[in-house]
Design an enzyme around this catalytic site. Structure first.
Site, short mmCIF file in Angstrom:
data_model
loop_
_atom_site.label_atom_id
_atom_site.label_comp_id
_atom_site.label_asym_id
_atom_site.label_seq_id
_atom_site.Cartn_x
_atom_site.Cartn_y
_atom_site.Cartn_z
N HIS A 194 79.43 135.10 56.82
CA HIS A 194 78.90 133.95 57.56
C HIS A 194 78.19 132.93 56.67
O HIS A 194 78.23 131.74 56.93
CB HIS A 194 77.98 134.40 58.71
CG HIS A 194 76.75 135.12 58.28
ND1 HIS A 194 76.76 136.47 57.97
CD2 HIS A 194 75.46 134.71 58.13
CE1 HIS A 194 75.53 136.85 57.67
NE2 HIS A 194 74.72 135.79 57.74
N ASP A 195 77.53 133.38 55.61
CA ASP A 195 76.79 132.45 54.75
C ASP A 195 77.45 132.28 53.39
O ASP A 195 76.78 131.86 52.42
CB ASP A 195 75.35 132.94 54.55
CG ASP A 195 74.42 132.43 55.64
OD1 ASP A 195 74.76 131.41 56.28
OD2 ASP A 195 73.36 133.05 55.87
N LYS A 253 76.91 129.29 50.96
CA LYS A 253 75.69 129.07 50.18
C LYS A 253 75.93 129.15 48.67
O LYS A 253 75.09 128.69 47.89
CB LYS A 253 74.62 130.09 50.58
CG LYS A 253 74.00 129.80 51.94
CD LYS A 253 72.90 130.80 52.27
CE LYS A 253 72.25 130.49 53.61
NZ LYS A 253 71.21 131.48 53.96
N HIS A 295 76.46 124.05 53.81
CA HIS A 295 76.98 125.38 53.48
C HIS A 295 77.91 125.90 54.58
O HIS A 295 78.83 126.69 54.31
CB HIS A 295 75.85 126.37 53.20
CG HIS A 295 75.25 127.00 54.42
ND1 HIS A 295 74.24 126.41 55.14
CD2 HIS A 295 75.52 128.18 55.06
CE1 HIS A 295 73.91 127.19 56.16
NE2 HIS A 295 74.67 128.29 56.13
N HIS A 297 78.48 129.28 62.88
CA HIS A 297 77.34 130.11 63.24
C HIS A 297 76.02 129.34 63.25
O HIS A 297 74.97 129.90 63.60
CB HIS A 297 77.25 131.35 62.34
CG HIS A 297 76.72 131.08 60.96
ND1 HIS A 297 77.43 130.38 60.02
CD2 HIS A 297 75.54 131.43 60.36
CE1 HIS A 297 76.74 130.31 58.90
NE2 HIS A 297 75.59 130.95 59.09
N HIS A 298 76.05 128.04 62.88
CA HIS A 298 74.86 127.20 63.01
C HIS A 298 75.02 126.14 64.10
O HIS A 298 74.16 125.26 64.25
CB HIS A 298 74.51 126.52 61.68
CG HIS A 298 73.87 127.46 60.70
ND1 HIS A 298 72.64 128.04 60.93
CD2 HIS A 298 74.28 127.93 59.49
CE1 HIS A 298 72.32 128.83 59.91
NE2 HIS A 298 73.31 128.77 59.01
N ASP A 339 72.43 136.78 63.68
CA ASP A 339 71.80 136.35 62.43
C ASP A 339 70.32 136.01 62.65
O ASP A 339 69.44 136.46 61.91
CB ASP A 339 72.56 135.13 61.89
CG ASP A 339 72.11 134.72 60.50
OD1 ASP A 339 71.64 135.58 59.74
OD2 ASP A 339 72.24 133.52 60.17
#
Length: 505
Positions: free
Chosen positions: A359-360, A363, A388, A414-415, A443
């Site tokens: 998911h990240d 970054k 990101h 997811h954001h 998260d």
């Protein structure tokens, strides 16, 4: 009737009052005397321990009706000239072409060979023998019956084996496309029942044979029954384990399948004794089960390696952004729990769980000066940080692998927030892909509730209050309700994978 048409033995035994079911022989002739003498001659005839059952037709029309009603006729003793000069030949054509009966043996018997010359008939019609009625003495008729029935028996056996092999091939297709062990076992059980037309079966799975066999336990895989010790199991189980082979006992069998990861024992009880053909087909099918089981093992190995790589990538990303390595594992398990609560199947839940650690991943494209800045980000830096999500989507979306495609969707969404205030696209409500909504809640729940080296976890009451406050704002209301209804399960995951810091025991 000419007395020379059929010569019979001097000793004639009257016909039995009640015929036993046996080989079906159809006599097709317009002369009743031919029927009578044929049956008298063959009165006590048996082949392979079975008697004869006679069917009588006195015309081609009657013969066609009987052939439709009795597709299992073994032998057709057929006159050529009846209501028409070629009535018998029409019955041959009807049998082979309209009934599609290739098994029945057809013997033409004629008292007028000139009406149907042998060479022409044998060349143009699918018959098995051609006899002048004057040839058929009692002994020759019995010899003809034995040869014809032997041929019929062997052809039927070959046909049965062919159908059986087709069933095995079809059944094998039903298990080779299974990638998970449970699905494979369910599929194998179904195909075994179909293969033998069985009603019930039980499957015992001795997984990780080195350890579970040491404890001498048989663990039921598809039922809620308690495991049983091998020495308490029925004899047929112990015999199969001792021999490492299939065991067939009358109405009962155990198929033994083993590879380096699994021992499977398929236990089946039937309402009829297993035939030799049954056991042959089952042995062949067992070989295919073992091959399919090895495919499962290799698939599990690939999945384990893939899962490990994804977790390591996720941990690398999180460690770069000063997060806990176990964060990605907890998020993955929360995600799986959500999928299960939503009723997704096992395969889909597993795929989403395995993709969630990505998911990240975007970054990795954020400069260290921003990613590691101890203080509050400036508006310009925050805009860079928000990229990101799109970066992560762009990194993964070009892959043809389903895992990375789902990972791209998760990373890119997811954001996003339920009310449209999220990023990168500002999607609202159900326009946000479900996997993005799931990981968003998983998260945040983990980030708020877990210790970090630079902060302490929020108290549970504070975490719950925030999530409820953000219901319908940040988070999908249905997912919040699911979490609140099953909070103990989420907390159990957090407790099982709690972060440990240097100095902790």
């Amino acid at each position: 009737m000419d007395d020379n048409i059929l010569i019979i033995d001097d000793e004639v035994v009257p016909p039995q009052d009640k015929q036993q079911e046996g080989w079906k022989v159809m006599i097709v002739d317009d002369e009743p005397e031919v029927h009578r003498i044929t049956k008298l001659t063959l009165n006590k005839f048996e082949f392979d321990g079975r008697p004869l059952t006679f069917l009588d037709a006195y015309s081609a029309t009657e013969a066609k009706v009987l052939l439709l009603a009795h597709p299992d006729v073994a032998l057709l003793l057929l006159d050529v000239v009846m209501e028409t000069d070629d009535a018998g030949l029409e019955v041959v054509r009807f049998t082979r072409e309209e009934c599609h009966n290739k098994l029945v043996r057809i013997v033409l018997r004629t008292g007028q060979p000139g009406q149907a010359p042998e060479d022409d008939v044998v060349n143009n019609y699918d018959i098995n023998d051609y006899k002048d009625k004057t040839e058929l003495t009692s002994q020759k008729l019995r010899t003809l019956l034995r040869a014809s029935l032997r041929s019929y028996r062997d052809i039927c056996a070959l046909e049965n084996h062919r159908h059986g092999l087709e069933k095995v091939i079809q059944a094998s297709k039903g298990i080779f496309d299974k990638l998970a062990l449970r699905q494979f076992v369910e599929g194998a059980q179904t195909q075994l029942c179909t293969l033998l037309s069985l009603e019930e079966s039980q499957i015992y799975n001795v997984r990780q044979a080195t350890y579970e066999l040491k404890d001498q336990m048989l663990v039921p895989l598809l039922s809620d029954k308690e495991p049983m010790r091998l020495h308490d199991a029925p004899t047929i189980f112990r015999e199969a384990m001792a021999r490492s082979a299939n065991v067939y006992h009358g109405h009962e069998m155990v198929l033994y399948c083993q590879n380096r990861s699994h021992h499977l024992l398929f236990h089946i009880e039937t309402h009829r004794p297993l035939s030799q053909m049954d056991t042959s087909l089952l042995s062949l099918f067992t070989e295919n089960i073992i091959v399919a089981l090895e495919n499962i093992r290799l698939n599990e190995l690939i999945a384990d390696n893939e899962r490990e790589i994804i977790y390591r990538i996720g941990e690398l990303v999180e460690s770069r952004s000063k997060e806990s390595g176990l964060h990605v594992k907890r998020v993955a398990l929360y995600t799986e729990l959500f999928c299960q609560l939503l009723g997704m199947d096992e395969q889909q839940s597993e795929l989403i769980k395995r993709a969630s650690p990505l998911h990240d991943i975007g970054k990795v494209g954020i400069p260290d000066a921003i990613l590691h800045k101890p203080g509050k980000l400036t508006p310009e830096e925050w805009e860079i940080m928000k990229t990101h999500a799109q970066l992560g989507h762009d990194m993964l979306c070009g892959s043809k692998l389903a895992l990375f495609q789902i990972g791209a969707t998760i990373a890119g969404n997811h954001h996003e927030k339920w009310n449209g205030s999220g990023y990168p696209q500002g999607l609202t409500g159900e326009a946000i892909p479900l996997v993005g909504r799931i990981v968003a809640l998983a998260d945040v729940f983990d980030a708020l509730g877990s210790d970090r080296c630079y902060k302490q976890a929020w108290p549970l009451e504070q975490v719950i209050a925030l999530i409820n406050e953000e219901r319908g704002q940040h988070f999908d209301p249905q997912l919040v309700d699911l979490m609140m209804s099953n909070l103990d399960d989420f907390l159990a995951i957090r407790a099982a994978y709690r972060d440990k810091f240097i100095g902790e025991s």
